[in-house]
Design a protein around this motif. Structure first.
Motif, mmCIF file in Angstrom:
data_model
loop_
_atom_site.group_PDB
_atom_site.id
_atom_site.type_symbol
_atom_site.label_atom_id
_atom_site.label_comp_id
_atom_site.label_asym_id
_atom_site.label_seq_id
_atom_site.Cartn_x
_atom_site.Cartn_y
_atom_site.Cartn_z
ATOM 1 N N PRO A 132 91.143 16.758 -57.495
ATOM 2 C CA PRO A 132 91.897 17.174 -56.305
ATOM 3 C C PRO A 132 92.040 16.037 -55.299
ATOM 4 O O PRO A 132 91.126 15.227 -55.138
ATOM 5 N N ARG A 133 93.182 15.994 -54.659
ATOM 6 C CA ARG A 133 93.404 15.061 -53.551
ATOM 7 C C ARG A 133 93.362 15.905 -52.281
ATOM 8 O O ARG A 133 93.896 17.012 -52.247
ATOM 9 N N ILE A 134 92.749 15.362 -51.237
ATOM 10 C CA ILE A 134 92.485 16.155 -50.033
ATOM 11 C C ILE A 134 92.920 15.407 -48.786
ATOM 12 O O ILE A 134 92.706 14.201 -48.669
ATOM 13 N N TYR A 135 93.471 16.158 -47.843
ATOM 14 C CA TYR A 135 93.752 15.645 -46.495
ATOM 15 C C TYR A 135 93.313 16.721 -45.513
ATOM 16 O O TYR A 135 93.628 17.906 -45.683
ATOM 17 N N VAL A 136 92.576 16.328 -44.480
ATOM 18 C CA VAL A 136 92.143 17.237 -43.420
ATOM 19 C C VAL A 136 92.549 16.616 -42.087
ATOM 20 O O VAL A 136 92.254 15.451 -41.822
ATOM 21 N N SER A 137 93.229 17.392 -41.246
ATOM 22 C CA SER A 137 93.789 16.859 -39.999
ATOM 23 C C SER A 137 92.738 16.515 -38.950
ATOM 24 O O SER A 137 92.937 15.602 -38.160
ATOM 25 N N ASP A 138 91.628 17.237 -38.905
ATOM 26 C CA ASP A 138 90.565 16.968 -37.938
ATOM 27 C C ASP A 138 89.225 17.316 -38.582
ATOM 28 O O ASP A 138 88.844 18.485 -38.636
ATOM 29 N N ALA A 139 88.546 16.306 -39.073
ATOM 30 C CA ALA A 139 87.308 16.521 -39.814
ATOM 31 C C ALA A 139 86.237 17.198 -38.964
ATOM 32 O O ALA A 139 85.521 18.072 -39.443
ATOM 33 N N ALA A 140 86.106 16.799 -37.710
ATOM 34 C CA ALA A 140 85.064 17.376 -36.854
ATOM 35 C C ALA A 140 85.299 18.870 -36.637
ATOM 36 O O ALA A 140 84.363 19.664 -36.689
ATOM 37 N N ALA A 141 86.545 19.255 -36.417
ATOM 38 C CA ALA A 141 86.857 20.680 -36.250
ATOM 39 C C ALA A 141 86.638 21.432 -37.558
ATOM 40 O O ALA A 141 86.094 22.540 -37.571
ATOM 41 N N ALA A 142 87.050 20.840 -38.666
ATOM 42 C CA ALA A 142 86.883 21.486 -39.968
ATOM 43 C C ALA A 142 85.414 21.628 -40.339
ATOM 44 O O ALA A 142 85.026 22.587 -40.997
ATOM 45 N N ALA A 143 84.578 20.695 -39.911
ATOM 46 C CA ALA A 143 83.153 20.737 -40.240
ATOM 47 C C ALA A 143 82.468 21.954 -39.629
ATOM 48 O O ALA A 143 81.425 22.389 -40.114
ATOM 49 N N ARG A 144 83.046 22.513 -38.592
ATOM 50 C CA ARG A 144 82.484 23.700 -37.945
ATOM 51 C C ARG A 144 82.980 24.990 -38.605
ATOM 52 O O ARG A 144 82.726 26.078 -38.110
ATOM 53 N N SER A 145 83.692 24.857 -39.710
ATOM 54 C CA SER A 145 84.294 25.986 -40.396
ATOM 55 C C SER A 145 83.772 26.063 -41.821
ATOM 56 O O SER A 145 83.647 25.042 -42.500
ATOM 57 N N SER A 146 83.497 27.255 -42.287
ATOM 58 C CA SER A 146 83.018 27.383 -43.666
ATOM 59 C C SER A 146 84.079 26.927 -44.662
ATOM 60 O O SER A 146 83.755 26.331 -45.689
ATOM 61 N N TYR A 147 85.345 27.165 -44.372
ATOM 62 C CA TYR A 147 86.399 26.712 -45.277
ATOM 63 C C TYR A 147 86.575 25.202 -45.185
ATOM 64 O O TYR A 147 86.828 24.541 -46.181
ATOM 65 N N GLY A 148 86.418 24.662 -44.013
ATOM 66 C CA GLY A 148 86.516 23.224 -43.849
ATOM 67 C C GLY A 148 85.407 22.496 -44.580
ATOM 68 O O GLY A 148 85.625 21.426 -45.153
ATOM 69 N N GLU A 149 84.222 23.076 -44.572
ATOM 70 C CA GLU A 149 83.095 22.454 -45.263
ATOM 71 C C GLU A 149 83.355 22.300 -46.754
ATOM 72 O O GLU A 149 82.853 21.375 -47.385
ATOM 73 N N ILE A 150 84.152 23.196 -47.330
ATOM 74 C CA ILE A 150 84.514 23.096 -48.746
ATOM 75 C C ILE A 150 85.293 21.808 -48.998
ATOM 76 O O ILE A 150 85.107 21.136 -50.000
ATOM 77 N N LEU A 151 86.175 21.462 -48.062
ATOM 78 C CA LEU A 151 87.049 20.304 -48.227
ATOM 79 C C LEU A 151 86.367 18.992 -47.885
ATOM 80 O O LEU A 151 86.726 17.939 -48.423
#
Length: 178
Positions: free
Chosen positions: A66-85
């Motif tokens: 898989p190739r991944i892009y996340v727009s804001d890693a710090a915000a995503a890190a506070r999310s269970s779905y973001g932690e997956i990515l």
């Protein structure tokens, strides 16, 4: 509130389906879910967003990683779905490097350290170099061949998933599952 959808490329264009991520615990689980949406090994995009806080795109092309892009890693890190990515590889960490206290001695130093460090591992603001960065992480060229270049991806607004779908010619199918 979260929104997650799968966009699978077909001979006839894009097919969209909303997806529940409740049973997805790892990136491998997410990749398997995406591959199930495309029996012909065509491109599948997993689009995830959390109300104007962050969005992520996972691209699966057949059996490739898989190739991944996340727009804001710090915000995503506070999310269970973001932690997956936010994999160790995506964040530039060695696998198993966690910010937990398991490897710390009682004085706060890591096992084998004397507490006096010559290298500058502190970011200067009290956080460690291992902290999740603010801002985008991942493959900014993830959608280049689909009409969304790096510059466009980095400048997407509040309706990022809608803008991506528009560029792909898939806005109608995405709206049907939204």
């Amino acid at each position: 509130m979260y929104f997650a959808a799968l966009l699978a490329r077909t001979e006839d264009g894009w097919d969209a389906s909303d997806t529940e991520l409740d049973d997805v615990e790892t990136l491998s689980d997410l990749a398997d879910l995406a591959r199930e949406a495309s029996p012909d090994d065509d491109t599948v995009l997993v689009l995830i967003e959390q109300e104007d806080a962050w969005f992520g795109v996972v691209r699966i092309d057949g059996e490739e990683d898989p190739r991944i892009y996340v727009s804001d890693a710090a915000a995503a890190a506070r999310s269970s779905y973001g932690e997956i990515l936010l994999t160790d590889e995506l964040l530039g960490r060695e696998p198993g490097d966690d910010d937990d206290l398991d490897s710390l001695d009682l004085d706060g130093t890591e096992d084998g350290e004397d507490g006096e460090s010559d290298d500058d591992e502190d970011s200067g603001d009290g956080g460690s170099a291992e902290a999740v960065p603010h801002g985008p992480v991942g493959d900014t060229a993830i959608l280049d061949d689909l009409g969304v270049g790096e510059k466009e991806l980095l400048s997407l607004s509040d309706d990022a998933l809608g803008e991506i779908a528009e560029a792909l010619g898939a806005s109608d199918v995405l709206e049907t599952v939204r």
